[in-house]
Design a protein around this motif. Sequence first.
Motif, PDB file in Angstrom:
ATOM      1  N   LYS A 192      42.991  43.584  45.134  1.00 39.47           N
ATOM      2  CA  LYS A 192      41.922  44.587  45.064  1.00 39.47           C
ATOM      3  C   LYS A 192      41.276  44.792  46.434  1.00 39.47           C
ATOM      4  O   LYS A 192      40.868  45.896  46.778  1.00 39.47           O
ATOM      5  CB  LYS A 192      40.863  44.169  44.033  1.00 39.47           C
ATOM      6  CG  LYS A 192      41.366  44.152  42.609  1.00 39.47           C
ATOM      7  CD  LYS A 192      41.670  45.549  42.086  1.00 39.47           C
ATOM      8  CE  LYS A 192      40.422  46.271  41.601  1.00 39.47           C
ATOM      9  NZ  LYS A 192      40.754  47.584  41.001  1.00 39.47           N
ATOM     10  N   TYR A 208      44.487  38.264  42.284  1.00 37.12           N
ATOM     11  CA  TYR A 208      43.959  39.583  41.913  1.00 37.12           C
ATOM     12  C   TYR A 208      42.932  40.074  42.940  1.00 37.12           C
ATOM     13  O   TYR A 208      42.923  41.253  43.305  1.00 37.12           O
ATOM     14  CB  TYR A 208      43.318  39.458  40.522  1.00 37.12           C
ATOM     15  CG  TYR A 208      42.543  40.668  40.076  1.00 37.12           C
ATOM     16  CD1 TYR A 208      43.189  41.809  39.588  1.00 37.12           C
ATOM     17  CD2 TYR A 208      41.147  40.678  40.121  1.00 37.12           C
ATOM     18  CE1 TYR A 208      42.469  42.921  39.166  1.00 37.12           C
ATOM     19  CE2 TYR A 208      40.421  41.782  39.703  1.00 37.12           C
ATOM     20  CZ  TYR A 208      41.093  42.900  39.223  1.00 37.12           C
ATOM     21  OH  TYR A 208      40.375  44.000  38.821  1.00 37.12           O
ATOM     22  N   ASN A 209      42.077  39.168  43.430  1.00 30.80           N
ATOM     23  CA  ASN A 209      41.028  39.570  44.385  1.00 30.80           C
ATOM     24  C   ASN A 209      41.625  40.111  45.675  1.00 30.80           C
ATOM     25  O   ASN A 209      41.126  41.068  46.253  1.00 30.80           O
ATOM     26  CB  ASN A 209      40.136  38.378  44.747  1.00 30.80           C
ATOM     27  CG  ASN A 209      39.488  37.761  43.529  1.00 30.80           C
ATOM     28  OD1 ASN A 209      39.382  38.413  42.501  1.00 30.80           O
ATOM     29  ND2 ASN A 209      39.072  36.518  43.635  1.00 30.80           N
ATOM     30  N   TYR A 210      42.674  39.439  46.144  1.00 25.14           N
ATOM     31  CA  TYR A 210      43.270  39.855  47.418  1.00 25.14           C
ATOM     32  C   TYR A 210      43.959  41.205  47.266  1.00 25.14           C
ATOM     33  O   TYR A 210      43.977  42.014  48.195  1.00 25.14           O
ATOM     34  CB  TYR A 210      44.249  38.794  47.925  1.00 25.14           C
ATOM     35  CG  TYR A 210      43.603  37.439  48.169  1.00 25.14           C
ATOM     36  CD1 TYR A 210      42.372  37.338  48.839  1.00 25.14           C
ATOM     37  CD2 TYR A 210      44.195  36.265  47.729  1.00 25.14           C
ATOM     38  CE1 TYR A 210      41.779  36.100  49.057  1.00 25.14           C
ATOM     39  CE2 TYR A 210      43.613  35.027  47.949  1.00 25.14           C
ATOM     40  CZ  TYR A 210      42.405  34.949  48.607  1.00 25.14           C
ATOM     41  OH  TYR A 210      41.813  33.728  48.827  1.00 25.14           O
ATOM     42  N   LYS A 238      29.641  36.393  48.679  1.00 26.35           N
ATOM     43  CA  LYS A 238      30.650  35.354  48.464  1.00 26.35           C
ATOM     44  C   LYS A 238      30.623  34.438  49.671  1.00 26.35           C
ATOM     45  O   LYS A 238      30.497  34.910  50.810  1.00 26.35           O
ATOM     46  CB  LYS A 238      32.042  35.968  48.294  1.00 26.35           C
ATOM     47  CG  LYS A 238      32.234  36.621  46.929  1.00 26.35           C
ATOM     48  CD  LYS A 238      33.628  36.375  46.389  1.00 26.35           C
ATOM     49  CE  LYS A 238      33.705  36.780  44.928  1.00 26.35           C
ATOM     50  NZ  LYS A 238      34.971  36.338  44.317  1.00 26.35           N
ATOM     51  N   TYR A 285      35.569  41.443  46.427  1.00 24.06           N
ATOM     52  CA  TYR A 285      36.683  40.794  45.729  1.00 24.06           C
ATOM     53  C   TYR A 285      37.068  39.473  46.377  1.00 24.06           C
ATOM     54  O   TYR A 285      36.916  38.420  45.804  1.00 24.06           O
ATOM     55  CB  TYR A 285      37.887  41.734  45.655  1.00 24.06           C
ATOM     56  CG  TYR A 285      37.678  42.836  44.651  1.00 24.06           C
ATOM     57  CD1 TYR A 285      37.721  42.558  43.286  1.00 24.06           C
ATOM     58  CD2 TYR A 285      37.406  44.135  45.055  1.00 24.06           C
ATOM     59  CE1 TYR A 285      37.517  43.555  42.349  1.00 24.06           C
ATOM     60  CE2 TYR A 285      37.201  45.141  44.120  1.00 24.06           C
ATOM     61  CZ  TYR A 285      37.258  44.846  42.768  1.00 24.06           C
ATOM     62  OH  TYR A 285      37.058  45.816  41.840  1.00 24.06           O
ATOM     63  N   SER A 286      37.553  39.526  47.610  1.00 25.26           N
ATOM     64  CA  SER A 286      38.110  38.326  48.232  1.00 25.26           C
ATOM     65  C   SER A 286      37.009  37.350  48.662  1.00 25.26           C
ATOM     66  O   SER A 286      35.983  37.761  49.189  1.00 25.26           O
ATOM     67  CB  SER A 286      38.929  38.750  49.459  1.00 25.26           C
ATOM     68  OG  SER A 286      39.288  37.610  50.199  1.00 25.26           O
ATOM     69  N   ASP A 287      37.269  36.052  48.434  1.00 26.39           N
ATOM     70  CA  ASP A 287      36.334  35.044  48.926  1.00 26.39           C
ATOM     71  C   ASP A 287      36.502  34.835  50.427  1.00 26.39           C
ATOM     72  O   ASP A 287      35.613  34.325  51.083  1.00 26.39           O
ATOM     73  CB  ASP A 287      36.569  33.709  48.200  1.00 26.39           C
ATOM     74  CG  ASP A 287      36.261  33.817  46.714  1.00 26.39           C
ATOM     75  OD1 ASP A 287      35.120  33.563  46.336  1.00 26.39           O
ATOM     76  OD2 ASP A 287      37.172  34.198  45.938  1.00 26.39           O
TER      77      ASP A 287
END
Lengths: 530, 191
Positions: free
Chosen positions: A245, A241-243, B34, B60-62
């Motif tokens: 978004k 989901y993070n990637y 992050k 959002y992404s780490d």
Amino acid sequence: MKRLLLGDEAIALGAIHAGLSGVYAYPGTPSTEITEFIQSDPLARERGLHSRWCTNEKTAMEAALGMSYAGKRALVCMKHVGMNVAADAFVNSAITGVHGGLVVVVADDPSMHSSQNEQDSRFYGAFAMVPIMEPSNQQEAYDMMYSAFELSEQLCEPVVLRIVTRLAHSRAGVEVRQPMDMHNKGICQDRWVLLPGIARTRYAALIEKQADMLQASESSIYNKIEKGSGRLGIIACGIGYNYVKEALGDEANVLKVSQYPLPENAVRQMALEYSSLLVVEDGQPVVEQQVKSLLGTEFELKGRLTGDLPRTGELTPDNVAKALGVERKITYTASDVVAPRPPQLCQGCGHRDVYTALNQVLATYPDYRVFGDIGCYTLGALPPFKALASCVDMGASITMAKGAADAGFFPSVAIIGDSTFTHSGMTGLLDAVNDKSNITVVISDNLTSGMTGGQDSAGTSKYEAICVALGVEPEHVRVVVPLPKNMEEITRIMKEEIDYPGVSVIIPRRECIQTAARKAREARKAKENS
Amino acid sequence: MKKDIILCGVGGQGILSIATIIGEAATKAGLNLKQAEVHGMSQRGGDVQSHLRLSSTPIYSDLIAQGSADMIISMEPMESLRYLPYLSTNGKIVTGSKAFVNIPNYPEMPYVQAELDKLPSVDMLDIDAVAKDAGNPRGANMVLLGMAARHFEILSAQQLRDAIRTVFARKGDTVVEANLKSFNAGFGSTD
């Protein structure tokens, strides 16, 4: 102020705050920090939570089930391959059911940063037919521990919390809640005796519960549909989901999945609104396969199976952006002057001296094989030693050496670390003794679980006694100190034991230089403070 | 405002301490953060990296996307080149200049230098020597952090100094002062 926590630490703190009574675990990257956090957390110490390391994942799973039977909340933590070891207990815990909340945290390692495979623990959850939670970020990981224990007690089933390396080992700010009291439901009144007649009833009950599990997923706060302005429909699981978004922001039309069984209604709703769907999941194509069987082969589904995302390796912001058709400008290419820098055994490590001696002795035989195992000493496979013929799973060094010896091969040598030996090597050694197999087992004892950062090793100070008790003749259990100055003695003893036609064990014993240095620092600090 | 930073070096060189200090400063400043690390086998003399993302808006992404890192902060010159695909067009490299040679095929330094010379913004310093001159031979990582602080924007040198005080507090005043001195030597000033 938020607390800056690794995903692993967020899980640990969430569990403590959700009224945990004990964590049971064997160290394994990337799960180790969960238990380590609980071991050093002030509230956990004040409450006297159980947090001592277990001998392996199976003993951990069973002890946690016992704590659950006694009515308290228990946590089990392991890396993905640890689930293979715990599987017998895990799968049957779904049949017995649980009493006090039981959460099984499994840390998968797609891309195999420090593992032997990419197995996806969601298959295990589905196999055992229990709910799975998969946090997308550190905050959710913390919050989910409350939800997972609650769900476990509500359904009387274990709940799997599946994470991946990038969540386990990434830090972010986490808002924490007021800790709950330690939970106690009192001892279970049921009898969990899985004789066939009873097991059949319990299995039927587990199947009956599937509808409740599905309902829990459909209404879960962790699963949601977000509508954006874009045209593409996406199903994104866990950190996937993070990637999504990151690449699309508010444009994303996404079904975020963080609780299983797969929320089928939500998937059907997505399928009605979009003519094709992309499944973004880290690990193996678990959801992609499920959606395929749900929507039929006519529906256009994209994911790892169709090559829209790579079939192997972890998700990255790059491969997800590409699958979503988002172009990013990459100005610089990798420089070809850069040489690989693989990990290596520390300078001064005792394993180095063991390999130096082994290679020297074995070079005098026309052919030989050294079967390896899991630990720092697996690095003996790399130059300059290049000593190993195999490394498969915990304990396989002894049993593979035995099998090769049974086939008539000589010399057949096993090398295994102290912690790995107690984890899964002892039973294999008993087989070898009973068969009088012609093998030499080297238990390279550095008094710790070195590769995962120096945790206590279950068998420390007991190795000679264990080997003798398993039936190795006392005169063929030899202890040496792996130091360059002892090379003559070590090689002489190795030669004698390799030439002995039966089971012999050599225990080179010297403390891991990392833990020795850490202890010296701590002692110095204690002295300064006193 | 955002800063995406790749921190890199060789296992044992102290890049995780740099990350901890930046993390502490960012958290205190109320920034979103992050920080993805690699633990485990790669600690042992192998290459190590950490993705550090700071932003005033949610992250959002780490992991940092390729082509978007604002900075690469490296303890060691060859390691700074390993992550070039992550660097944005105008991204900066801040690196120690002394090679850490623990592999037989480490490239000749002129080749490494030539690669670095092709890039628009490289700040390079013998951080080991500076740390030694500052009386703290083990503080090369803090010298590097000081160098990077000149380009940070999202966090001030003062915020980073405060974080050094907090992170090293339990090790005593001597350690705190030594690390601040190294940081200031890299930063080029005590203001």
